[in-house]
Design a protein around this motif. Structure first.
Motif, short mmCIF file in Angstrom:
data_model
loop_
_atom_site.label_atom_id
_atom_site.label_comp_id
_atom_site.label_asym_id
_atom_site.label_seq_id
_atom_site.Cartn_x
_atom_site.Cartn_y
_atom_site.Cartn_z
N GLU A 238 0.84 -1.19 0.00
CA GLU A 238 0.00 0.00 0.00
C GLU A 238 0.88 1.25 0.00
OE1 GLU A 238 -3.78 0.44 2.49
OE2 GLU A 238 -2.39 1.83 3.50
N PRO A 239 0.74 2.10 -1.01
CA PRO A 239 1.60 3.30 -1.05
C PRO A 239 1.14 4.35 -0.05
CG PRO A 239 0.05 3.32 -2.89
CD PRO A 239 -0.13 2.00 -2.20
N PRO A 240 2.05 5.17 0.44
CA PRO A 240 1.67 6.25 1.35
C PRO A 240 0.62 7.15 0.70
CG PRO A 240 4.06 6.00 1.30
CD PRO A 240 3.52 5.13 0.21
N GLY A 241 -0.40 7.50 1.49
CA GLY A 241 -1.45 8.37 1.00
C GLY A 241 -2.64 7.66 0.41
N TYR A 242 -2.55 6.32 0.24
CA TYR A 242 -3.66 5.58 -0.36
C TYR A 242 -4.94 5.68 0.47
CZ TYR A 242 -6.13 1.64 -2.57
OH TYR A 242 -7.06 0.85 -3.21
N PRO A 243 -4.90 5.51 1.80
CA PRO A 243 -6.14 5.64 2.57
C PRO A 243 -6.79 7.01 2.42
CG PRO A 243 -4.45 4.56 3.88
CD PRO A 243 -3.77 5.09 2.65
N GLU A 244 -5.95 8.06 2.38
CA GLU A 244 -6.49 9.42 2.28
C GLU A 244 -7.10 9.66 0.90
OE1 GLU A 244 -3.74 9.02 5.51
OE2 GLU A 244 -3.41 8.64 3.37
N THR A 246 -8.37 7.50 -1.11
CA THR A 246 -9.56 6.66 -1.31
C THR A 246 -10.51 6.73 -0.11
OG1 THR A 246 -8.42 4.71 -0.39
CG2 THR A 246 -8.26 5.06 -2.79
N ALA A 247 -10.49 7.83 0.61
CA ALA A 247 -11.22 7.95 1.88
C ALA A 247 -12.70 7.65 1.76
CB ALA A 247 -11.01 9.36 2.45
N ALA A 248 -13.30 7.87 0.60
CA ALA A 248 -14.72 7.61 0.42
C ALA A 248 -15.04 6.12 0.54
CB ALA A 248 -15.19 8.14 -0.94
N PHE A 249 -14.03 5.27 0.35
CA PHE A 249 -14.25 3.82 0.35
C PHE A 249 -13.39 3.07 1.37
CE2 PHE A 249 -14.66 5.21 -4.18
CZ PHE A 249 -16.04 5.04 -4.30
N TYR A 250 -12.36 3.70 1.88
CA TYR A 250 -11.35 2.97 2.64
C TYR A 250 -11.86 2.51 4.00
CZ TYR A 250 -6.63 1.55 3.98
OH TYR A 250 -5.53 0.82 4.36
N ASP A 251 -11.68 1.22 4.29
CA ASP A 251 -12.06 0.63 5.58
C ASP A 251 -10.78 0.44 6.40
OD1 ASP A 251 -12.52 -1.60 7.53
OD2 ASP A 251 -14.54 -1.55 6.70
N GLN A 252 -10.68 1.14 7.51
CA GLN A 252 -9.46 1.10 8.31
C GLN A 252 -9.22 -0.27 8.93
OE1 GLN A 252 -7.10 3.30 8.63
NE2 GLN A 252 -8.02 5.10 7.66
N ASP A 253 -10.28 -1.00 9.25
CA ASP A 253 -10.11 -2.32 9.84
C ASP A 253 -9.63 -3.34 8.81
OD1 ASP A 253 -10.93 -1.46 12.37
OD2 ASP A 253 -13.05 -1.78 11.88
N LEU A 254 -10.24 -3.32 7.63
CA LEU A 254 -9.84 -4.26 6.58
C LEU A 254 -8.58 -3.82 5.86
CD1 LEU A 254 -13.35 -4.99 4.99
CD2 LEU A 254 -12.04 -6.49 6.50
N ARG A 255 -8.26 -2.52 5.93
CA ARG A 255 -7.15 -1.91 5.20
C ARG A 255 -7.29 -2.13 3.70
NH1 ARG A 255 -3.67 0.57 7.99
NH2 ARG A 255 -2.20 0.68 6.22
N GLU A 256 -8.48 -1.90 3.22
CA GLU A 256 -8.76 -1.94 1.80
C GLU A 256 -10.02 -1.15 1.52
OE1 GLU A 256 -10.95 -6.13 0.95
OE2 GLU A 256 -8.87 -6.29 1.61
N CYS A 257 -10.29 -0.87 0.28
CA CYS A 257 -11.48 -0.12 -0.10
C CYS A 257 -12.65 -1.07 -0.28
CB CYS A 257 -11.23 0.63 -1.41
SG CYS A 257 -9.93 1.87 -1.29
N VAL A 258 -13.83 -0.63 0.16
CA VAL A 258 -15.01 -1.48 0.14
C VAL A 258 -16.20 -0.70 -0.43
CG1 VAL A 258 -16.67 -2.79 1.54
CG2 VAL A 258 -14.23 -2.84 2.11
N LEU A 259 -16.91 -1.32 -1.34
CA LEU A 259 -18.13 -0.76 -1.91
C LEU A 259 -19.23 -1.81 -1.75
CD1 LEU A 259 -19.61 1.43 -3.61
CD2 LEU A 259 -18.85 0.18 -5.65
#
Length: 300
Positions: A238-244, A246-259
């Motif tokens: 995961e590159p730095p800044g990816y959670p920020e 993709t914030a509309a989808f990013y799940d901090q617990d799963l550490r991935e984007c979820v729709l």
């Protein structure tokens, strides 16, 4: 009243078919491991997966001696179809039965067709791994639910396949991984990735290290993560800044984007909503990790 577009995306609450899902998960693991016993190894474990068909899920042709065989879950007639290239064929009913019974029937049927695969007969990527021959706990099969799940996979495969056409770099097929029970598609930058740390239950670290040996962005659908399942996207590493980004989808617990699937299925244009999710999460991974996008993406 649903319009024709949204009506083609079937609705299936995970809570309504959880027992069938868990049983079917084990059944697909058995068939996937049989494919793995005979198929030549391919990078990232692409040789073990199943594929959606016009009726269900298949191994595709698997080489055996001078011929081949295939196995297909038929979710229209609710049969497991086993066929060999010398004309042999047999069916097993898909109906409520323990995993142990399904496992025994499958091996007996294969033996009658001249195949005796040697597999590691214990499930992977689950917390409680009951050997298939001893699993009398998972025994549910709701045919209508299995049919709807296959239709969900078919819709997901259709959109993922179109998304796949936009990339000319190294990419996986759209295929079904029976370990986590998800339909997946992965793009690669071409660069080697750091060794994966492992940590997946009942799955050796070496398996994950092969699967994640190169830098990637992965996408898919699995029957979890939402009331009706969920689409996902992530990058490894995961590159730095990816959670920020993709914030509309990013799940901090799963550490991935979820729709959530229900968000897609209930939208006026489900294809557009899902495609935007796929494109935006890919762009975030590729931009932040500095992929050579101009060389990897289809022109026009």
């Amino acid at each position: 009243m649903q319009n024709a577009i949204t009506a083609s995306w079937p609705r299936l609450r995970v809570a309504d078919w959880a027992d069938t899902r868990d049983t079917l998960h084990m059944w697909t693991q058995i068939i996937g491991k049989i494919r793995m016993a005979y198929a030549p190894a391919v990078n990232h474990w692409w040789h073990v997966t199943l594929y959606p068909t016009a009726r269900g899920l298949t191994t595709s042709p698997v080489p055996y001696r001078e011929g081949a065989f295939d196995i297909e879950f038929d979710f229209l007639d609710h049969r497991l179809r086993l066929r060999t290239s010398d004309g042999g064929s047999s069916d097993i009913a898909l109906e409520p039965k323990p995993v142990a019974t399904f496992y025994g029937e499958t091996l007996e049927t294969l033996a009658a067709l001249g195949l005796e695969p040697q597999i590691h007969a214990i499930p992977n990527e689950v917390e409680i791994a009951i050997p298939f021959a001893d699993d009398h706990k998972n025994k549910s099969y709701d045919g209508e639910a299995a049919h709807l799940f296959w239709q969900q996979l078919s819709q997901a495969e259709r959109v993922l396949g179109r998304f796949r056409s936009e990339f000319v770099g190294k990419a996986s097929p759209v295929h079904f991984f029976w370990g986590a029970m998800d339909l997946a598609y992965t793009r690669f930058s071409g660069r080697v990735a750091p060794a994966h740390p492992g940590g997946v239950p009942n799955c050796p670290p070496a398996v994950m290290q092969e699967g994640y040996s190169h830098e990637l962005a992965s996408f898919g659908f699995w029957p979890g993560g939402g009331e009706e399942g969920a689409f996902y996207a992530y990058a490894y590493p995961e590159p730095p800044g990816y959670p920020e980004r993709t914030a509309a989808f990013y799940d901090q617990d799963l550490r991935e984007c979820v729709l959530p699937y229900e968000t897609v299925a209930s939208a006026p244009d489900p294809d557009a909503v899902l495609t935007e999710f796929l494109r935006s999460t890919y762009a975030a991974a590729a931009d932040l990790a500095r992929w050579e996008r101009s060389a990897l993406e289809a022109k026009g």
